[in-house]
Design a protein around this motif. Structure first.
Motif, PDB file in Angstrom:
ATOM      1  N   UNK A  54      -6.010   0.214  -4.505  1.00 15.86           N
ATOM      2  CA  UNK A  54      -7.105  -0.842  -4.527  1.00 15.86           C
ATOM      3  C   UNK A  54      -7.136  -0.138  -6.450  1.00 15.86           C
ATOM      4  N   UNK A  55      -6.757   0.614  -6.766  1.00 17.14           N
ATOM      5  CA  UNK A  55      -6.801   1.097  -8.475  1.00 17.14           C
ATOM      6  C   UNK A  55      -5.618  -0.712  -9.299  1.00 17.14           C
ATOM      7  N   UNK A  71       1.111  -0.690  -0.287  1.00 15.47           N
ATOM      8  CA  UNK A  71      -0.024   0.029   0.111  1.00 15.47           C
ATOM      9  C   UNK A  71       1.067   1.026  -0.232  1.00 15.47           C
ATOM     10  N   UNK A 106      -3.944   4.328  -0.274  1.00 25.15           N
ATOM     11  CA  UNK A 106      -5.497   2.655  -0.349  1.00 25.15           C
ATOM     12  C   UNK A 106      -5.586   2.725  -1.563  1.00 25.15           C
ATOM     13  N   UNK A 107      -5.814   3.969  -2.110  1.00 26.25           N
ATOM     14  CA  UNK A 107      -6.897   4.593  -3.592  1.00 26.25           C
ATOM     15  C   UNK A 107      -5.605   3.842  -4.660  1.00 26.25           C
ATOM     16  N   UNK A 109     -12.710   6.158   0.806  1.00 27.53           N
ATOM     17  CA  UNK A 109     -13.418   5.239   0.439  1.00 27.53           C
ATOM     18  C   UNK A 109     -14.244   4.486   0.614  1.00 27.53           C
ATOM     19  N   UNK A 141     -11.402  11.014  -5.859  1.00 26.40           N
ATOM     20  CA  UNK A 141     -10.732   9.923  -6.013  1.00 26.40           C
ATOM     21  C   UNK A 141     -11.887   8.948  -7.144  1.00 26.40           C
ATOM     22  N   UNK A 156      -9.818  -3.016  -7.264  1.00 26.66           N
ATOM     23  CA  UNK A 156     -10.596  -3.023  -6.010  1.00 26.66           C
ATOM     24  C   UNK A 156     -11.304  -1.787  -6.808  1.00 26.66           C
ATOM     25  N   UNK A 157     -10.877  -0.603  -7.584  1.00 28.08           N
ATOM     26  CA  UNK A 157     -11.469   0.405  -8.459  1.00 28.08           C
ATOM     27  C   UNK A 157     -11.336   0.485  -8.983  1.00 28.08           C
ATOM     28  N   UNK A 196      -9.211   9.533   4.860  1.00 26.82           N
ATOM     29  CA  UNK A 196      -8.790   8.628   3.673  1.00 26.82           C
ATOM     30  C   UNK A 196      -9.900   7.166   3.833  1.00 26.82           C
TER      31      UNK A 196
END
Lengths: 190, 436
Positions: A182-183, A172, A178-179, B152, B50, A187-188, B148
């Motif tokens: 996850x991409x 991570x 986390x964004x 999410x 995001x 996951x995103x 964050x």
């Protein structure tokens, strides 16, 4: 922020149980970290709640900011004792350290929410030291953090200290939070 | 296969797994996400950045927004932050918003959540506030997260969690009239330290817990974070289910579970509550425990009764027992957690006589508006804030340097009974002196 292989810079040393009210006192939480100009303001007030005798060990009374730059501190690595970042869940705490130019914290261990916020927000690297370092490292010592070797070198004292592996949070941190993580894992949506 | 603890069972079900073990990293579905005026704007920023300006939250019915921190202040930035919440609520058409200046305004989020029926056994509740663990009193998994993580969750309804080992605290016996849940949790934190439960669940159990009312159970779970706990939890019993059903407007089914008989607890502590004495946490840490009788006679400048920890009806009823018919010797600030508590203070009478609010006012206390107020300092015009280095005895939850305002102020944490007794003498005082 993505993971740099080496972080070098001066240490600012703190003790045990540095809670998030000390890292960023509640009256400054009115700034919105989602607004870049206000994000920058957090740097100015980072560690504003630390009582002067406990700021910049071993001597204490060391200001975190140098004259001439009220936003970014001359220190790059915080060395601290047990339970760093305890207390409130405010993400403003790792934000403030990041805005002040801190790249990594090396503590014995962290309070859960601070650790999680640091990792998931990708603000700084929360390293755990194998041994207590806040009684060994002095504020102002030049440190060199080597990710691959898992070592912290004290160039001033000519010493080397072992760091605990980052373990499951390493991917991570490598992704930058986390964004992006996850991409990268699907996951995103990218 | 060994049994699971209550926390493990809830996490397993929300991860769609038959079982989980401490240390497992899992993705879970979130039932409720709560945010407030201090962390909401940052969370909304993360969400927009995001998921895009036109993105919609994963489930409007599962998002609860409760401004409570910096409400009654002239601070323009603080007021701007409430506006950020308002425009997000309008943009997303969120039904569960308790706006300032309206009839819906509540006050402290952790007390507002159960009052408004947002807490249900067996669920996962996340909030951008460390005292979100309060809701564990309803037999659910509740913990605090940052902006964050909350951003999410807003977009996905999911988060990753590491399954914590569970510590069990068993309270035996019925609490004597001079003790409150605050004394129990301060005793626990004193024993295990403010890092003693780091990354672990704290389950409270035993007949000493189940004879407590719902609000006292909330006080126990509320301060789990002060020991570093990931969550505090108490299995739901009939009192819990009755309370939840009386408040829940959704009619959603919920799951009442308990730890298996063969569940593995990382460690267990047993307390005989009949043998405990009133406890104080001295400056500057919630684990700096002393017994009230050790500090007897220490002068204080101020008393404060309020917050998610000590601003509920049970807390005020206890304080009023001591304050009725007496006059405080030091400045005493009374802050109801929510508007519902404030209303009840104006209507509920003590022994058929004056209302609770009348008791406080005639004792010489000052009444504040429902909000977090001075528990966490806040803007300089915050009601009850320690703007000078005063010594304050308080029913709140933290006494780190500067927490209630001034960095050199000294805060002693205690039960509402001990705070009221101390307000009457101007020194730290054992409530037994007034209850005899």
């Amino acid at each position: 922020m993505t993971l740099q292989p080496v972080i070098q810079g001066k240490a600012y040393v703190l003790g045990d149980n540095i809670d998030t009210d000390q890292i960023i006192p509640a009256q400054y939480l009115t700034f919105n970290p989602a607004i870049p100009e206000e994000y920058r303001q957090f740097g100015k007030y980072a560690l504003a709640g630390v009582p002067a005798p406990q700021g910049g060990l071993p001597k204490g009374h060391v200001p975190f900011h140098a004259p001439g730059d009220e936003f970014v501190s001359p220190y790059r690595i915080i060395v601290a004792g047990r339970n760093f970042g305890c207390g409130s869940s405010r993400e403003h705490a790792p934000v403030a350290l990041d805005a002040a130019g801190i790249k990594a914290v090396v503590a014995e261990f962290y309070a859960r929410i601070f650790f999680r916020n640091s990792v998931n927000g990708g603000y700084l690297i929360p390293f755990e030291s194998a041994k207590r370092l806040c009684d060994t490292v002095c504020t102002g010592d030049e440190l060199r953090l080597d990710m691959a070797a898992g070592k912290l070198e004290n160039l001033t004292a000519r010493e080397s200290y072992e760091l605990r592996p980052l373990g499951e949070v390493a991917p991570i941190l490598e992704a930058g939070g986390i964004f992006p993580y996850a991409r990268s894992k699907g996951l995103l949506k990218a | 296969m060994a049994g699971m603890t209550l926390t493990e069972k809830i996490l397993a079900r929300h991860a769609g797994k038959p079982s989980v073990q401490p240390g497992d990293n899992i993705w879970v579905d979130v039932d409720i996400l709560m945010t407030h005026d201090v962390c909401g704007p940052g969370t909304i920023g993360v969400f927009h950045q995001n998921f895009g300006r036109d993105a919609k939250v994963w489930d409007r019915d599962k998002v609860v927004i409760i401004p409570d921190h910096y409400i009654f202040t002239a601070d323009t930035m603080a007021n701007r932050n409430v506006d950020v919440l308002r425009s997000f609520v309008a943009e997303q058409k969120l039904p569960h918003f308790y706006d300032v200046g309206t009839d819906r305004y509540k006050g402290v989020c952790h007390i507002a959540l159960p009052e408004e029926g947002h807490t249900r056994p067996g669920e996962i509740l996340l909030g951008t506030d460390s005292h979100t663990c309060t809701a564990g009193a309803f037999g659910e998994f509740a913990t605090g997260i940052g902006n964050t993580d909350a951003g999410f969750v807003l977009g996905t309804g999911k988060t990753w969690l590491k399954v914590p080992p569970t510590l069990r605290f068993v309270f035996k016996g019925e609490l004597p009239p001079y003790l409150m849940a605050k004394d129990l949790i301060l005793a626990v934190i004193g024993d295990i330290g403010c890092d003693g439960a780091t990354y672990q669940a704290m389950e409270f159990d035993g007949d000493g817990v189940f004879c407590l009312g719902i609000e006292e159970r909330m006080t126990l779970c509320n301060m789990a974070i002060e020991a570093g706990g990931k969550n505090g939890i108490i299995r739901a019993d009939k009192k819990t289910v009755d309370f939840v059903k009386s408040r829940d407007k959704s009619g959603k089914p919920f799951v009442v579970e308990q730890s298996d008989a063969d569940a593995r607890f990382a460690r267990e502590w047993v307390y005989d509550v009949t043998k405990l004495k009133p406890v104080v946490a001295k400056p500057h840490s919630p684990d700096n425990r002393a017994y009230v009788d050790e500090l007897k006679g220490s002068a204080i400048d101020r008393a404060y009764i309020g917050s998610c920890t000590g601003g509920k009806m049970t807390d005020f009823r206890a304080a009023a027992r001591l304050l009725k018919g007496h006059t405080v010797k030091v400045d005493t600030f009374v802050v109801p957690a929510t508007s519902e508590v404030a209303r009840q203070l104006r209507t509920e009478r003590v022994d058929g006589g004056p209302t609770l609010e009348e008791v406080f006012l005639s004792a010489g206390a000052k009444m504040g508006e429902p909000s977090c107020a001075a528990c966490l300092g806040g803007p300089s015009d915050t009601f009850g804030r320690l703007n000078t280095p005063l010594k304050c005895i308080s029913t709140t939850n933290r006494n780190f340097p500067g927490r209630m305002g001034h960095k050199q102020a000294e805060v002693f944490l205690a039960s509402p009974l001990t705070v009221a007794a101390s307000a009457l003498t101007g020194t730290i005082t054992d409530p037994r002196e007034f209850l005899a």
